[in-house]
Design a protein around this motif. Structure first.
Motif: not given
Length: 231
Positions: A43-55, A1-7, A67-72
């Motif tokens: 396409e990624h199997d998962l997105i991982v990000l810091d919640a602070a980025q949402l603001r 699998m491949r994750y998209l990770i915001a470092e 991408r509605p089917d990609t879990p976050i």
């Protein structure tokens, strides 16, 4: 699998390294404003990000639209129950406290990613193939196939999407993550080698080439006997 990770934090950098050390592929971005662009590009199997980025740079609504089917997965610092509930209702699949131990975080990420494919356990059967997703090994009966990491990644991608057409571009993006893609001839060799490994079960499973469109894993026979992997 491949994750998209915001470092974007040191905790995400440490988690990203642990993901890579486990063998899982990762696409990294180091700026919050790049998250949506990378999410849209491949396409990624998962997105991982810091919640602070949402603001600051992105929204759960926008990520879901792309991408509605990609879990976050959100990583948060001491999240309050009410905030967790809001994020989950807004589109997040899970929220992890950044203080959680890395092994726990890795386990939760893997569980969310595979369940998005409808897989409850870290094992996958496709016809006579038995994939151990955690160990990244493929078995046929009592035989373990000797697959290189690239061949495993191609086969896993197709096995997670049986019967679905995967474009050549999607496979290249998955295996190489937008970087250092090989010449077309090299990828053709990979596919040829993978088919050679599967020759012995060609009557039960095959990789079809749809000219000009891509590849598809077709399973025509179920595994006849169950096989439990050794602990």
């Amino acid at each position: 699998m491949r994750y998209l990770i915001a470092e974007t934090t040191w905790k995400l950098v440490s988690l990203s390294k642990a993901v890579a050390d486990s063998g899982t592929l990762r696409t990294r971005c180091d700026a919050g404003e790049e998250i949506e662009d990378f999410h849209q590009m491949g396409e990624h199997d998962l997105i991982v990000l810091d919640a602070a980025q949402l603001r600051r740079h992105c929204s759960l609504t926008r990520l879901r639209e792309l991408r509605p089917d990609t879990p976050i997965c959100l990583i948060a610092r001491k999240p309050e129950p009410e905030q967790i509930a809001t994020w989950l209702m807004s589109g997040a699949d899970t929220v992890i406290d950044e203080a959680a131990p890395l092994p726990e975080m890795l386990g939760r990420l893997a569980a969310v990613a595979r369940r998005a494919h409808g897989i409850a356990q870290p094992t996958l059967e496709r016809g006579p193939l038995y994939l151990d997703l955690a160990a990244r090994r493929v078995h046929v009966g009592e035989v373990t196939l000797s697959l290189s990491p690239k061949l495993y990644e191609i086969l896993e991608f197709l096995a997670l999407r049986p019967g679905r057409l995967a474009s050549r571009e999607a496979l290249l993006n998955h295996v190489y993550g937008f970087e250092n893609e090989p010449a077309p001839r090299v990828f053709d060799v990979y596919m040829c080698n993978l088919r050679t490994h599967l020759n012995g079960i060609a009557g039960a499973l095959r990789i079809d080439t749809v000219r000009g469109s891509g590849y598809r894993l077709e399973v025509t026979e179920r595994r006849k006997t169950a096989r439990a992997l050794a602990a």
